[in-house]
Design an enzyme around this catalytic site. Sequence first.
Site, short mmCIF file in Angstrom:
data_model
loop_
_atom_site.label_atom_id
_atom_site.label_comp_id
_atom_site.label_asym_id
_atom_site.label_seq_id
_atom_site.Cartn_x
_atom_site.Cartn_y
_atom_site.Cartn_z
N GLU A 9 0.81 -1.21 0.00
CA GLU A 9 0.00 0.00 0.00
C GLU A 9 0.85 1.26 0.00
O GLU A 9 0.41 2.31 -0.47
CB GLU A 9 -0.95 0.00 1.20
CG GLU A 9 -2.08 0.97 1.09
CD GLU A 9 -3.22 0.67 2.06
OE1 GLU A 9 -3.63 1.59 2.77
OE2 GLU A 9 -3.69 -0.49 2.11
N ASP A 106 -2.96 -3.21 2.75
CA ASP A 106 -3.42 -3.45 4.13
C ASP A 106 -4.53 -4.50 4.14
O ASP A 106 -5.42 -4.51 3.29
CB ASP A 106 -3.94 -2.16 4.75
CG ASP A 106 -2.80 -1.30 5.28
OD1 ASP A 106 -1.63 -1.70 5.14
OD2 ASP A 106 -3.08 -0.22 5.83
N TYR A 339 -1.52 -5.09 13.75
CA TYR A 339 -2.27 -4.17 12.88
C TYR A 339 -3.24 -3.30 13.69
O TYR A 339 -4.03 -3.82 14.47
CB TYR A 339 -3.03 -4.98 11.84
CG TYR A 339 -3.67 -4.17 10.76
CD1 TYR A 339 -2.90 -3.54 9.79
CD2 TYR A 339 -5.05 -4.02 10.70
CE1 TYR A 339 -3.48 -2.78 8.78
CE2 TYR A 339 -5.65 -3.26 9.68
CZ TYR A 339 -4.85 -2.65 8.74
OH TYR A 339 -5.43 -1.91 7.75
#
Length: 668
Positions: A9, A106, A339
């Site tokens: 990303e 992501d 995350y």
Amino acid sequence: MGKKVFIAEKPSVANEFAKALKLNTKKHDGYLESDEAIVTWCVGHLVRLSYPEVYNESLKRWSLDTIPFMPKEYKYEVIDGVKKQFNIVKGLLTRDDVDTIYICTDSGREGEYIYRLVDQEAKVGADKQRKRVWIDSQTEEEIIRGIKEAKDWKEYDKLSDSAYLRAKEDYLMGINFSRVLSLKYGNSIANFLNEKYAVVSVGRVMTCVLGMIVKREREIREFVKTPFYRIIAKCGSEDGFEMEWKVNEKSFYAGLPVLYKDNGFLEEAEAKRFIEALKKNDPLEMTVSEISKKTEKKNPPLLYNLAEAQNDCSKIFKIAPNDTLKVIQELYEKKLVTYPRTDARVLSTAVAKEITKNLNGLKNNKAYGGYASKILGSGAYKGLEKTKYVNDKQITDHYAIIPTGVNSNSLTPGSLQEGVYNLIVKRFLSIFYPAAVYKKINITGCMECDRSLLKDGETPDNMSSEVFSTSVKVLESPGYLEIAGMPNDDKEGGQDMFSLLNGIRKNDKINIADIYEKMGETSPPKRYNSGSLILAMENAGQLIEDEELREQIKGSGIGTSATRAEIIDKLIRNKYISLNKKTQIISPKLMGEMIYDVVSASINQLLNPELTASWEKGLTMVAQGEISAEEYMQKLEGFVERRTNYVKGVNNQSKLRAYYQRAAANYK
């Protein structure tokens, strides 16, 4: 055998993939390449939905005649400013020597959308194999696992469907509702504010959140304090303990309207009359009627998701939700935590079985290494998968935010990064410790009161039984509080009070030194701060501070963990709300209140948190295959069409001026 492309990303993540793969790469403009693989990146979104004028130039001019605007086929375009990187990525994805694409954006709905749009606009052929990499941290071990276990991208088609729908939903509501409301009410707003023009900017989530803030402000303004009078008995001596009166079924006041709730009076005169009647007792004492002693346990809280972390950081560090996300994202990119954009507060079974890796890594932590060593040495981690902190059913995209175990000693001492990291570590280590244990004593005493002293004109010969009570709780065993932080349990008498009450027995006579009233006042609702607003968004408009209640309605949130902070920032940028950076308190601005009144008079469904949450839940149902994308889209288009046409037909602009004036009276 063809080359593999790994597309992330952003550049920093791409570099981590290149390191984990141990590729001997050469740096090129917009990508890295070795003999066997290419690593490239997006820079966030590269592609977006096209504006209406791309469909037809005439649509650039806002007109009631051209809305509702709902294209049958949606058009997309590369975003200005990132066309160069898009063309680089397009060239790599379509190269003849590339046969496999690893999608490393992501791991979530938005990351899925970012790549799907690139793939779509680059027109990547069906001859390329696409594999989806899904990871929870950027450690080398997790990256390698994600690549090894990468699934065919088609397994994520339903998640992709929900991502496209979310974008179309925001697009259709934003364009149609903002245009119709601006055309209908923009002049009246501009005239009131002495401005040339005014745009009414609304959105599916943004307007609902604005509504929550304005409603709270108006509740505070309209709140009228109600005084009430509690009855307190000072027991023992002047230095003794207090017991508070509470109405019971044998009380003279049971069911009478003179009461405030069940422990006070609305009128001071009635409180004083009651006190005088009680003081007629000779001797002035009460009899202990009930003693309860019990042990209470307080378990460690569930792990952090992003909303919980944002709420705590707002309170502790006085930082805005987007700042919290930024810090945790930085910690994630340093491989220190998992995350951040997660709604889950639990771990997966698979992670729980390998939790010793995280704990072993934390042994080197300066502040908390000793706790990690103690957990490992005692075996407290064993059986974690059987606790409430592990639940595969409560995880959609990612599990809770926890430390990876990577050495954190590089963090600057005293920095915000270290502070936020320590919060995450403490919350994580707490779940391996036992519950905090409290001892609690509750004492209830009775006094008789002559009813004839309280009831005018009658002299009944029976007495009422009036009840007083007190309680104290002290910490017996700290359990997880040893890590999480010890509370100040001495603030209400603490251990000394506990010892005093512990010596009292049932049927004892307690001497009363004095009886008096203590005035209190009802309190208005509190304004949201940035953290409590995030929690309220997570809980469909309700500020629920109780952890267990929050978990019960989980899944009914407004927006997502990835978008809530940005929604607040957008309201600030639009000058609809203001944020006090020192206190993090949020309040509306005049323009925000005027927008609220406009929406309330036209598309009031946008202000309904439950309805907004139901749309978000619908997107989740699409992602989980419970409803089809077509079914969702049909309902969405019907809603937008009906509400847009309704606003086109109403004529209530002049009536709104009175509402503007009422709001403006509260602003300089």
